[in-house]
Scaffold this active site. Structure first.
Site, PDB file in Angstrom:
ATOM      1  N   MET A 221       0.850  -1.191   0.000  1.00  0.00           N
ATOM      2  CA  MET A 221       0.000   0.000   0.000  1.00  0.00           C
ATOM      3  C   MET A 221       0.886   1.242   0.000  1.00  0.00           C
ATOM      4  O   MET A 221       2.024   1.205   0.478  1.00  0.00           O
ATOM      5  CB  MET A 221      -0.930  -0.009   1.214  1.00  0.00           C
TER       6      MET A 221
ATOM      7  N   CYS B  85      11.468  -3.297   9.726  1.00  0.00           N
ATOM      8  CA  CYS B  85      10.470  -2.630  10.568  1.00  0.00           C
ATOM      9  C   CYS B  85       9.215  -3.488  10.723  1.00  0.00           C
ATOM     10  O   CYS B  85       8.589  -3.477  11.791  1.00  0.00           O
ATOM     11  CB  CYS B  85      10.143  -1.254  10.004  1.00  0.00           C
TER      12      CYS B  85
ATOM     13  N   CYS C 288       8.997   3.660   4.007  1.00  0.00           N
ATOM     14  CA  CYS C 288       8.659   2.947   5.240  1.00  0.00           C
ATOM     15  C   CYS C 288       8.100   3.931   6.263  1.00  0.00           C
ATOM     16  O   CYS C 288       8.704   4.969   6.551  1.00  0.00           O
ATOM     17  CB  CYS C 288       9.894   2.239   5.793  1.00  0.00           C
TER      18      CYS C 288
ATOM     19  N   GLU D 210      -6.942  -2.692  -8.058  1.00  0.00           N
ATOM     20  CA  GLU D 210      -7.226  -3.513  -6.866  1.00  0.00           C
ATOM     21  C   GLU D 210      -7.568  -4.956  -7.243  1.00  0.00           C
ATOM     22  O   GLU D 210      -8.550  -5.531  -6.758  1.00  0.00           O
ATOM     23  CB  GLU D 210      -8.346  -2.875  -6.031  1.00  0.00           C
ATOM     24  N   VAL D 211      -6.738  -5.550  -8.090  1.00  0.00           N
ATOM     25  CA  VAL D 211      -7.025  -6.901  -8.596  1.00  0.00           C
ATOM     26  C   VAL D 211      -7.077  -7.951  -7.491  1.00  0.00           C
ATOM     27  O   VAL D 211      -7.730  -8.990  -7.655  1.00  0.00           O
ATOM     28  CB  VAL D 211      -6.026  -7.338  -9.698  1.00  0.00           C
TER      29      VAL D 211
ATOM     30  N   SER E 219       2.396   2.715  -2.426  1.00  0.00           N
ATOM     31  CA  SER E 219       3.591   2.671  -3.277  1.00  0.00           C
ATOM     32  C   SER E 219       3.360   3.304  -4.642  1.00  0.00           C
ATOM     33  O   SER E 219       4.267   3.328  -5.472  1.00  0.00           O
ATOM     34  CB  SER E 219       4.076   1.224  -3.435  1.00  0.00           C
TER      35      SER E 219
END
Length: 184
Positions: free
Chosen positions: A12, A176, A140, A84-85, A14
């Protein structure tokens, strides 16, 4: 001539939808007929548009099942764009194969992994068929580096299919993710 499949994937935040929208714009500038789709389950930003986190958008056909796409694709359609496949059933694979065989270029954007690092089945199937894969990264949320390849769920339970935005998910790097996962 066969169509080409481009899959844009990553965590998400990106820029997957932004990249998908840039391809829509290229096809429109080239005066090529396009068909744009989004899953009904995703109404986060707009009910009938694909909208990026930055607010850019384009009108889309909202469908529940991949097979519904066929009724919106005309003989002269040159590009099909699907956002959103990961929220579509694996039946999307067969629909995309059919479109490619008809000479239609297909561009898909979606998450590759759940917040538990399990592959989304539909995305994985499309990646196996892709001519081009664009693997995106995000900044990040924790360390600020441009190396986030994972999505961490920070609120809302453990369900793997759970539509949400910044209130539920953050993009993180692997280090992280492992540090934060111990706390969540």
């Amino acid at each position: 001539m066969s169509g080409k499949l481009t899959v844009i994937t990553g965590p998400m935040y990106s820029g997957k939808t932004t990249e998908l929208l840039s391809f829509v714009e290229i096809y429109k500038l080239g005066k090529k007929k396009v068909a744009v789709f989004k899953p009904k389950i995703d109404s986060r930003y707009h009910s009938t548009m694909i909208v990026s986190h930055s607010g850019n958008g384009v009108e889309a056909h909202v469908i529940e099942r991949p097979e519904e796409m066929r009724k919106y694709i005309e003989e002269d359609t040159r590009g099909v764009f699907i956002d959103e496949v990961q929220f579509f059933s694996p039946g999307l694979f067969e629909v995309v194969k059919d479109l490619l065989d008809r000479g239609i270029d297909v561009f898909c954007a979606g998450l590759d992994l759940t917040h538990k690092q399990n592959p989304f089945e539909t995305t994985a199937l499309l990646l196996s068929l892709a001519d081009t894969v664009i693997k995106k990264k995000a900044v990040c949320h924790r360390c600020g580096e441009y190396n986030a390849t994972l999505t961490l769920k920070v609120a809302g339970g453990e369900e793997e299919i759970d539509v949400g935005g910044q209130e539920k998910y953050i993009a993180v790097c692997r280090d992280c993710y492992n540090t934060l996962k111990k706390r969540v």
